[in-house]
Design an enzyme around this catalytic site. Structure first.
Site, mmCIF file in Angstrom:
data_model
loop_
_atom_site.group_PDB
_atom_site.id
_atom_site.type_symbol
_atom_site.label_atom_id
_atom_site.label_comp_id
_atom_site.label_asym_id
_atom_site.label_seq_id
_atom_site.Cartn_x
_atom_site.Cartn_y
_atom_site.Cartn_z
ATOM 1 N N HIS A 1 0.863 -1.197 0.000
ATOM 2 C CA HIS A 1 0.000 0.000 0.000
ATOM 3 C C HIS A 1 0.887 1.230 0.000
ATOM 4 O O HIS A 1 1.959 1.233 0.586
ATOM 5 C CB HIS A 1 -0.916 0.029 1.237
ATOM 6 C CG HIS A 1 -2.080 0.932 1.060
ATOM 7 N ND1 HIS A 1 -2.016 2.282 1.320
ATOM 8 C CD2 HIS A 1 -3.321 0.698 0.593
ATOM 9 C CE1 HIS A 1 -3.182 2.830 1.042
ATOM 10 N NE2 HIS A 1 -3.998 1.899 0.593
ATOM 11 N N ASP B 1 -7.795 -5.407 -0.434
ATOM 12 C CA ASP B 1 -8.241 -6.274 -1.533
ATOM 13 C C ASP B 1 -7.928 -7.745 -1.341
ATOM 14 O O ASP B 1 -8.347 -8.570 -2.156
ATOM 15 C CB ASP B 1 -7.599 -5.802 -2.847
ATOM 16 C CG ASP B 1 -8.281 -4.546 -3.343
ATOM 17 O OD1 ASP B 1 -7.641 -3.493 -3.357
ATOM 18 O OD2 ASP B 1 -9.488 -4.623 -3.657
HETATM 19 C C1 SDX Z 1 -6.239 -0.045 -3.112
HETATM 20 O O1 SDX Z 1 -4.618 4.501 -2.255
HETATM 21 C C2 SDX Z 1 -5.480 3.829 -1.639
HETATM 22 O O2 SDX Z 1 -5.825 4.103 -0.519
HETATM 23 C C3 SDX Z 1 -6.053 2.659 -2.408
HETATM 24 C C4 SDX Z 1 -7.016 1.783 -1.633
HETATM 25 C C5 SDX Z 1 -8.318 2.483 -1.380
HETATM 26 O O3 SDX Z 1 -9.026 2.086 -0.427
HETATM 27 O O4 SDX Z 1 -8.678 3.357 -2.187
HETATM 28 O O5 SDX Z 1 -6.438 1.396 -0.405
HETATM 29 C C6 SDX Z 1 -7.396 0.542 -2.425
HETATM 30 O O6 SDX Z 1 -5.957 0.355 -4.211
HETATM 31 C C7 SDX Z 1 -5.414 -1.078 -2.420
HETATM 32 C C8 SDX Z 1 -4.229 -1.562 -3.290
HETATM 33 C C9 SDX Z 1 -4.742 -2.610 -4.260
HETATM 34 N N1 SDX Z 1 -3.709 -2.928 -5.252
HETATM 35 C C10 SDX Z 1 -2.979 -4.069 -5.137
HETATM 36 O O7 SDX Z 1 -3.106 -4.884 -4.225
HETATM 37 C C11 SDX Z 1 -1.995 -4.254 -6.270
HETATM 38 C C12 SDX Z 1 -0.665 -4.769 -5.712
HETATM 39 N N2 SDX Z 1 -0.077 -3.698 -4.935
HETATM 40 C C13 SDX Z 1 0.974 -2.907 -5.556
HETATM 41 O O8 SDX Z 1 0.730 -2.639 -6.905
HETATM 42 C C14 SDX Z 1 1.418 -1.727 -4.719
HETATM 43 O O9 SDX Z 1 1.640 -2.185 -3.448
HETATM 44 C C15 SDX Z 1 0.552 -0.500 -4.651
HETATM 45 C C16 SDX Z 1 0.178 0.012 -6.005
HETATM 46 C C17 SDX Z 1 -0.673 -0.763 -3.866
HETATM 47 C C18 SDX Z 1 1.359 0.570 -3.931
HETATM 48 O O10 SDX Z 1 2.461 0.758 -4.719
HETATM 49 P P1 SDX Z 1 3.559 1.892 -4.416
HETATM 50 O O11 SDX Z 1 3.313 2.591 -3.140
HETATM 51 O O12 SDX Z 1 3.647 2.714 -5.652
HETATM 52 O O13 SDX Z 1 4.843 1.014 -4.155
HETATM 53 P P2 SDX Z 1 5.876 0.702 -5.268
HETATM 54 O O14 SDX Z 1 5.149 0.276 -6.511
HETATM 55 O O15 SDX Z 1 6.831 1.844 -5.342
HETATM 56 O O16 SDX Z 1 6.628 -0.599 -4.697
HETATM 57 C C19 SDX Z 1 7.661 -0.432 -3.749
HETATM 58 C C20 SDX Z 1 8.410 -1.758 -3.776
HETATM 59 C C21 SDX Z 1 8.758 -2.180 -5.196
HETATM 60 O O17 SDX Z 1 9.917 -2.997 -5.085
HETATM 61 P P3 SDX Z 1 11.241 -2.549 -5.905
HETATM 62 O O18 SDX Z 1 10.776 -2.549 -7.362
HETATM 63 O O19 SDX Z 1 11.548 -1.152 -5.392
HETATM 64 O O20 SDX Z 1 12.226 -3.610 -5.551
HETATM 65 O O21 SDX Z 1 7.576 -2.803 -3.267
HETATM 66 C C22 SDX Z 1 7.315 -3.735 -4.316
HETATM 67 C C23 SDX Z 1 7.629 -3.045 -5.628
HETATM 68 O O22 SDX Z 1 8.015 -4.010 -6.587
HETATM 69 N N3 SDX Z 1 5.890 -4.049 -4.247
HETATM 70 C C24 SDX Z 1 5.393 -5.251 -4.521
HETATM 71 C C25 SDX Z 1 4.020 -5.126 -4.293
HETATM 72 N N4 SDX Z 1 3.730 -3.875 -3.896
HETATM 73 C C26 SDX Z 1 4.901 -3.207 -3.885
HETATM 74 N N5 SDX Z 1 5.979 -6.399 -4.929
HETATM 75 C C27 SDX Z 1 5.168 -7.451 -5.118
HETATM 76 N N6 SDX Z 1 3.817 -7.414 -4.908
HETATM 77 C C28 SDX Z 1 3.225 -6.281 -4.493
HETATM 78 N N7 SDX Z 1 1.912 -6.266 -4.274
#
Ligand code: SDX
Length: 376
Positions: A261, A312
């Protein structure tokens, strides 16, 4: 040119505006609507009460809640022209596209600037009441279920389940979906709410703002994750395969849906509550295999990436056990979040400031125009 260092990609940690609606404590894992902790609201409230709280900034009295329930019950029916548009949509359409298109069309047939006008709490109530009808009408037609009847006597949560499944849902099922609606109602300046506020900040109307929000929520990095969690579980099949399947996805640098998140640095408090409901409904249905699979996935993702579950991760297992098809999961998220989107739109109208950030230009400058017949 602005230096690279001033760019906050994804507007991460950028404080864009002041709001009185929702506070997220990402470090403590707390979510508060208008000062009330969602753990108290999930345990003691209803979606209608929370919608009232988000719109008006205070909990309703019994009389005010009864009035809101009656109002919402009376606003569920679509104008015939809008209902006809829903019936023209292809049965294989993405239900989020159906929602987005129907809300956009609905604005053309609303009874003008009455109390359900496009930029009032009346408009917020109208849209909140209408989304389950749009979804129910579309799904019943594609599933060959009987025509949807207005059921003003049903609570919002009960009507949503009845609209989608054509069943008289049990009190436990209604409680489960009501808690899910409460937990999804608002979440500060998430992408879809931000999209709604950007739209409202231009003085565009409430229906356009909600249309922007629906299009934004559809994305798998935002609202669409809960559907993809179930696809992951279908691939894993048994808890002992969780490690190999998750490792394989991580090896391809894929995101594991339902984890991570932008704001929470600990467990999303909504995941904590939904995990319990996934177990409760699973035990009642004598089918906790989804719960067992999700627990196994949690262990692997925490071990490999140190990531916590978000809202989720467990919601899809609950909806599946209730009998809801996977492609209606994100639409249910929208049917709840429309209360938060509209609360934010009204707050934007009250304290209007055109939302218009800037970008750091990193392209070329001073290019000489070359006539086309001289270009190679
Ligand atoms: C919702 O904003 C909100 O409040 C949204 C929400 C709401 O109520 O409205 O809470 C609802 O959208 C929840 C999130 C649902 N989406 C997912 O579950 C999709 C999977 N999650 C990721 O895509 C990610 O965690 C996000 C999009 C939710 C957050 O991404 P960020 O803050 O942009 O983090 P990032 O992409 O910069 O990742 C940081 C690191 C990375 O590693 P490196 O590339 O730096 O080595 O963490 C890793 C990412 O690869 N990472 C993950 C991951 N989430 C982050 N790796 C694997 N699986 C994941 N889910």
């Amino acid at each position: 040119m602005v230096g690279e260092s001033t760019v906050q990609k994804g507007l991460q940690d950028v404080v864009a505006l002041e709001s009185r609606i929702t506070f997220i404590d990402g470090k403590q894992g707390r979510l508060i609507y208008r000062g009330y902790d969602i753990r108290d609201l999930a345990a003691q409230s209803t979606f209608e009460e929370v919608a009232y709280l988000l719109w008006y900034g205070r909990l309703p009295t019994a009389a005010q809640l009864t009035e809101l329930r009656t109002t919402l019950g009376g606003l569920r029916t679509l104008p015939p022209e809008a209902a006809a548009i829903v019936d023209r949509m292809p049965k294989n359409a993405n239900p989020m596209d159906v929602l987005r298109t129907a809300v956009s069309a609905l604005a053309m047939f609303e009874p003008g600037e009455t109390k359900t006008g496009p930029s009032s709490i009346g408009g917020a109530q109208r849209l909140t009441a209408a989304l389950p009808t749009i979804l129910g009408q579309f799904h019943r037609r594609r599933a060959g279920l009987p025509k949807l009847r207005a059921r003003p006597e049903l609570s919002h949560a009960a009507y949503l389940l009845y609209a989608l499944l054509d069943t008289e849902p049990s009190p436990l099922d209604v409680n489960a979906i009501d808690v899910a609606l409460i937990l999804h109602a608002d979440h500060e300046l998430n992408a879809s709410t931000f999209a709604a506020r950007v739209t409202a900040s231009t003085l565009s109307d409430l229906y356009s703002a909600v249309t922007s929000a629906i299009g934004t929520l559809k994305g798998p990095l935002h609202g669409g994750a809960n559907e993809r969690v179930m696809e992951l579980l279908d691939e894993i099949k048994t808890p002992d395969r969780a490690e190999s399947v998750v490792h394989a996805r991580l090896a391809k640098h894929e995101r594991i849906m339902g984890f991570g998140h932008r704001v929470y640095r600990v467990e999303d408090p909504r995941a904590t509550i939904l995990r319990e409901w996934s177990r409760k409904i699973g035990e009642e249905r004598k089918d906790i295999h989804y719960y067992d699979l999700l627990r196994a996935v949690e262990l692997v993702v925490m071990k490999e990436k140190g990531l916590y579950p978000n809202v989720d991760l467990y919601s899809g297992s609950i909806y599946t056990l209730l009998g809801v098809p996977h492609d209606l999961f994100t639409p249910i998220f929208a049917a709840s979040r429309v209360s938060g989107w509209t609360a934010h739109v009204l707050e934007e109208y009250d304290d209007l400031r055109l939302i218009r950030p800037t970008s750091a230009y990193v392209g070329p400058t001073d290019q000489r125009y070359v006539p086309i017949d001289e270009r190679s």
